[in-house]
Structure formats: structure tokens, C-alpha cells
Design a protein around this motif. Structure first.
Motif, PDB file in Angstrom:
ATOM      1  N   VAL A 106       0.926  -1.168   0.061  1.00 38.31           N
ATOM      2  CA  VAL A 106       0.037   0.072  -0.041  1.00 38.31           C
ATOM      3  C   VAL A 106       0.871   1.352   0.026  1.00 38.31           C
ATOM      4  CG1 VAL A 106      -1.717   1.197   1.281  1.00 38.31           C
ATOM      5  CG2 VAL A 106      -1.908  -1.310   1.297  1.00 38.31           C
ATOM      6  N   ARG A 107       0.711   2.316  -0.828  1.00 38.12           N
ATOM      7  CA  ARG A 107       1.450   3.325  -1.029  1.00 38.12           C
ATOM      8  C   ARG A 107       1.396   4.230   0.066  1.00 38.12           C
ATOM      9  NH1 ARG A 107      -0.668   6.866  -5.905  1.00 38.12           N
ATOM     10  NH2 ARG A 107      -2.423   7.046  -4.440  1.00 38.12           N
ATOM     11  N   GLY A 108       0.258   4.405   0.827  1.00 37.29           N
ATOM     12  CA  GLY A 108       0.180   5.141   1.605  1.00 37.29           C
ATOM     13  C   GLY A 108       0.943   4.856   3.091  1.00 37.29           C
ATOM     14  N   GLU A 109       1.272   3.498   3.008  1.00 44.08           N
ATOM     15  CA  GLU A 109       2.060   3.093   4.313  1.00 44.08           C
ATOM     16  C   GLU A 109       3.561   3.525   4.111  1.00 44.08           C
ATOM     17  OE1 GLU A 109      -0.988  -0.400   4.967  1.00 44.08           O
ATOM     18  OE2 GLU A 109       0.835  -0.813   5.510  1.00 44.08           O
ATOM     19  N   TYR A 110       3.992   4.013   3.067  1.00 42.12           N
ATOM     20  CA  TYR A 110       5.420   4.507   2.968  1.00 42.12           C
ATOM     21  C   TYR A 110       5.587   5.876   3.508  1.00 42.12           C
ATOM     22  CZ  TYR A 110       6.369  -0.162   1.016  1.00 42.12           C
ATOM     23  OH  TYR A 110       6.487  -1.453   0.820  1.00 42.12           O
ATOM     24  N   ASP A 111       6.598   6.283   4.109  1.00 46.88           N
ATOM     25  CA  ASP A 111       6.984   7.261   4.514  1.00 46.88           C
ATOM     26  C   ASP A 111       7.892   8.519   3.695  1.00 46.88           C
ATOM     27  OD1 ASP A 111       7.054   5.843   7.592  1.00 46.88           O
ATOM     28  OD2 ASP A 111       5.334   7.242   7.031  1.00 46.88           O
ATOM     29  N   TYR A 112       8.763   7.636   3.030  1.00 48.76           N
ATOM     30  CA  TYR A 112       9.852   8.474   2.347  1.00 48.76           C
ATOM     31  C   TYR A 112       9.497   7.968   0.935  1.00 48.76           C
ATOM     32  CZ  TYR A 112      11.131   9.334   7.113  1.00 48.76           C
ATOM     33  OH  TYR A 112      11.145   9.667   8.567  1.00 48.76           O
ATOM     34  N   TRP A 113       9.894   8.800  -0.022  1.00 50.36           N
ATOM     35  CA  TRP A 113       9.925   8.675  -1.290  1.00 50.36           C
ATOM     36  C   TRP A 113      11.167   9.276  -2.149  1.00 50.36           C
ATOM     37  CZ3 TRP A 113       6.527   5.344  -3.619  1.00 50.36           C
ATOM     38  CH2 TRP A 113       5.253   5.132  -2.974  1.00 50.36           C
TER      39      TRP A 113
END
Length: 123
Positions: A106-113
Motif C-alpha cells: 500500500v502506497r500510503g504506508e510508506y513515509d519516504y520517497w
């Protein structure tokens, strides 16, 4: 804070391979699960692959299973995406992401990009 920088993208023909790299700086790399996502213009960013913070579990999108492999090197603060048997539909900007500890889709569960690296596969 964690900073992520991707590299390794390029233009290849169908059937060829590429290896993407994502170097992390900032907080301890091994604290985080890492993921790869991809995006084409006009579409949502989609999950590709993920690995847990200690590398014990991985997850893949169905369309890349058996072709892509995610791996990490904690000593180098780097996560890789080995992409084999590339197809034109793999063309996208590939982003790496960091967050939590488990391999997540799930994309929203990552904090840094990261900013992304372009992969183009010609037919």
C-alpha cells in the motif's frame, strides 16, 4: 528523515534486463522496509515489489513475479530491483520508498520517497 536516490533506469528492448538501485541516507537503513513503485502519466502509482526491514519477507505484484527480484544490502544502504525479461508494459518511472518494517503493497504506508528513475522498454 530518510533521503532516497534511485538510479539505473534507461532504454532497453523487450526481453532485456535492468537493475535499479536506491541509495538511502539519513536514519538507519535497516530500520525500514523498502518498496518499489512505478507510475505512468495519467495513472496511479502502483506497487511493484517490497522487502521487509531485515530482508526476510518479500512481496511482488503478480505481473512481475518470476521476472523481478528485490534485494537489499544494509552495509551499502541500498535496495535493488533486478528486472529481467522486460516488457513494453513495464515502461514507467520507478520510485523507491521506505517506511515501517513489513513488506507492504500500500502506497500510503510508506513515509519516504525518491524522485524516480525512468525505465523505457521498446518492442
Amino acid at each position: 528523515q530518510v533521503q532516497l536516490v534511485e538510479s539505473g533506469g534507461g532504454l532497453v528492448q523487450a526481453g532485456e534486463s535492468l537493475r535499479l538501485s536506491c541509495v538511502a541516507s539519513g536514519r538507519t537503513f535497516s530500520n525500514y522496509a523498502m518498496g518499489w513503485f512505478r507510475q505512468v502519466p495519467g495513472k496511479e502509482r502502483e506497487f511493484v515489489a517490497a522487502v521487509s526491514n531485515i530482508g526476510r519477507t518479500t512481496a511482488y505484484q503478480d505481473s512481475v513475479k518470476g521476472r523481478f527480484t528485490i534485494s537489499g544490502d544494509n552495509a551499502k544502504n541500498t535496495v535493488y530491483l533486478q528486472m529481467n525479461s522486460l516488457k513494453p508494459e513495464d515502461t514507467a518511472v520507478y520510485h523507491c520508498a521506505a517506511g515501517g518494517m513489513t513488506a507492504k503493497m500500500v502506497r500510503g504506508e510508506y513515509d519516504y520517497w525518491g524522485q524516480g528513475t525512468q525505465v523505457t522498454v521498446s518492442s
